[in-house]
Motif scaffolding. Structure first.
Motif, PDB file in Angstrom:
ATOM      1  N   GLN A  71      56.066  16.586  38.859  1.00  0.00           N
ATOM      2  CA  GLN A  71      56.547  17.967  38.869  1.00  0.00           C
ATOM      3  C   GLN A  71      57.625  18.214  37.807  1.00  0.00           C
ATOM      4  N   THR A  72      57.888  17.246  36.965  1.00  0.00           N
ATOM      5  CA  THR A  72      58.942  17.393  35.960  1.00  0.00           C
ATOM      6  C   THR A  72      58.653  18.562  35.024  1.00  0.00           C
ATOM      7  N   ASP A  73      59.664  19.386  34.829  1.00  0.00           N
ATOM      8  CA  ASP A  73      59.599  20.509  33.897  1.00  0.00           C
ATOM      9  C   ASP A  73      60.694  20.305  32.857  1.00  0.00           C
ATOM     10  N   ARG A  74      60.296  20.019  31.636  1.00  0.00           N
ATOM     11  CA  ARG A  74      61.283  19.741  30.590  1.00  0.00           C
ATOM     12  C   ARG A  74      62.122  20.969  30.232  1.00  0.00           C
ATOM     13  N   GLN A  75      61.684  22.140  30.662  1.00  0.00           N
ATOM     14  CA  GLN A  75      62.441  23.362  30.398  1.00  0.00           C
ATOM     15  C   GLN A  75      63.419  23.693  31.529  1.00  0.00           C
ATOM     16  N   ASP A  76      63.332  22.966  32.621  1.00  0.00           N
ATOM     17  CA  ASP A  76      64.230  23.201  33.756  1.00  0.00           C
ATOM     18  C   ASP A  76      65.659  22.869  33.332  1.00  0.00           C
ATOM     19  N   PRO A  77      66.620  23.741  33.606  1.00  0.00           N
ATOM     20  CA  PRO A  77      68.013  23.471  33.207  1.00  0.00           C
ATOM     21  C   PRO A  77      68.596  22.207  33.831  1.00  0.00           C
ATOM     22  N   ARG A  78      67.996  21.738  34.923  1.00  0.00           N
ATOM     23  CA  ARG A  78      68.485  20.508  35.556  1.00  0.00           C
ATOM     24  C   ARG A  78      67.979  19.268  34.852  1.00  0.00           C
ATOM     25  N   PHE A  79      66.958  19.410  34.018  1.00  0.00           N
ATOM     26  CA  PHE A  79      66.424  18.278  33.257  1.00  0.00           C
ATOM     27  C   PHE A  79      67.421  17.909  32.156  1.00  0.00           C
ATOM     28  N   CYS A 108      68.955  11.883  35.448  1.00  0.00           N
ATOM     29  CA  CYS A 108      67.529  11.984  35.057  1.00  0.00           C
ATOM     30  C   CYS A 108      67.022  10.753  34.305  1.00  0.00           C
ATOM     31  N   ARG A 111      63.399   9.967  35.481  1.00  0.00           N
ATOM     32  CA  ARG A 111      62.510  11.069  35.114  1.00  0.00           C
ATOM     33  C   ARG A 111      62.233  11.061  33.607  1.00  0.00           C
TER      34      ARG A 111
END
Length: 254
Positions: A71-79, A108, A111
Motif C-alpha cells: 500500500q506504499t504511496d511515494r507521494q504520501d507526505p508520511r513517506f 520508513c 518501506r
C-alpha cells in the motif's frame, strides 16, 4: 562478394551480399526480409519481452510484498521522500553490493527498502537481462525470482527451529537456504534478535557467504553495527561488523 536482390513479404526490394565462396560447414544465411522489417520485428520482440517481464514482475510482487508494504504511496507526505531520494539512486557495485539503512523507528526504513526492491524487479536493463536475477552466479535455476525478505527475529527463530521435526523444521531450513542463496536479500531489523551463540554463528555464516559471493543485501537497523553487535562474542562480532561496514553504502537517519 556477389550482390543479390530479393523482394520482402512487405513488397520492398532489398539487396544483400553473398560471398563468392561459401564454407559448406557455415553457409551464409540469406536474409528473408528487408532491413526495415527486420528492425520492426526486433522492436516488437523487445516490446513483448518487456510486457511479459512486467506482467511476471507484477504477479510476483502481489505475493512477495507484505500487505502494508503493497500500500506504499511515494507521494504520501508520511513517506520519507528524502531517504527515498538517496536510496532510489543507489545501485549495487562489486565493491559495495550492500545497502544499510540506520535510524530510529518510524523513519520508513523498511518501506523504502521494499520500494528499492520493487524498482529493481521492475527494471529491465539494456542487455535484456533482468537485474534481479543473478545470471552470472547461476542463481536463477528454474527462472525463479530470487529475491527474499526476512526479519532478524524470524531468521533467529529459523536457526532455532531447523533441528526440530515436521513442517516447522522444513520451513526453517527453507528460509535459511533461501536467505543464503537469494540474489537480493532484505534483512530487516538487525539487532532486534537475541544473539545466542547459534544465532550469532548462523548470522555470521550468512553474511560471510554473501560477502564472498558479492550478493546484494539490504539491511536495516535502529543503531550502528558496533552498537547492535556489542553483545556478540568478539571473534564473531568484530568480523561481522567489518563485513557490514566494508560492503555497505550506509544512510544514517537522525
Amino acid at each position: 562478394m556477389t550482390t543479390k536482390e530479393d523482394t520482402c513479404d512487405c513488397g520492398a526490394t532489398f539487396t544483400w551480399e553473398e560471398p563468392e565462396k561459401q564454407d559448406s560447414w557455415n553457409p551464409v544465411d540469406r536474409p528473408w526480409h528487408c532491413p526495415a522489417c527486420i528492425e520492426a520485428d526486433r522492436i516488437e520482440r523487445e516490446r513483448k519481452a518487456r510486457a511479459d517481464h512486467k506482467e511476471h514482475a507484477e504477479r510476483f510482487l502481489s505475493g512477495f510484498l507484505p500487505s502494508r508494504m503493497a500500500q506504499t504511496d511515494r507521494q504520501d507526505p508520511r513517506f520519507n521522500a528524502k531517504l527515498w531520494g538517496n536510496v532510489e539512486k543507489w545501485n549495487p557495485t562489486d565493491e559495495k553490493p550492500w545497502l544499510g539503512l540506520i535510524g530510529p523507528t518510524g523513519k520508513c526504513k523498511t518501506r523504502v527498502a521494499y520500494e528499492r526492491i520493487v524498482d529493481a524487479i521492475l527494471t529491465f536493463d539494456q542487455s535484456g537481462a533482468y537485474r534481479i536475477w543473478m545470471d552470472r552466479k547461476g542463481y536463477d535455476r528454474g527462472r525463479e525470482w530470487l529475491v527474499s525478505a526476512v526479519s532478524a527475529v524470524d531468521y533467529a527463530d529459523a536457526v532455532r527451529n531447523q533441528f526440530g521435526k515436521g513442517d516447522e523444521a522444513k520451513e526453517a531450513k527453507d528460509l535459511l537456504r533461501l536467505a543464503r542463496r537469494t540474489g537480493w536479500l532484505l534483512l530487516d531489523d538487525l539487532g532486534k534478535c537475541t544473539h545466542t551463540p547459534a544465532v550469532a554463528a548462523a548470522l555470521f555464516g550468512l553474511l560471510d557467504h554473501r560477502h564472498a559471493e558479492n550478493l546484494v543485501t539490504i539491511w536495516t537497523a535502529n543503531s550502528r553495527p558496533d552498537q547492535f553487535l556489542a553483545n556478540m562474542p568478539a571473534d564473531v562480532g568484530a568480523p561481522l561488523r567489518g563485513r557490514l561496514l566494508e560492503c555497505s553504502t550506509i544512510f544514517e537517519l537522525k
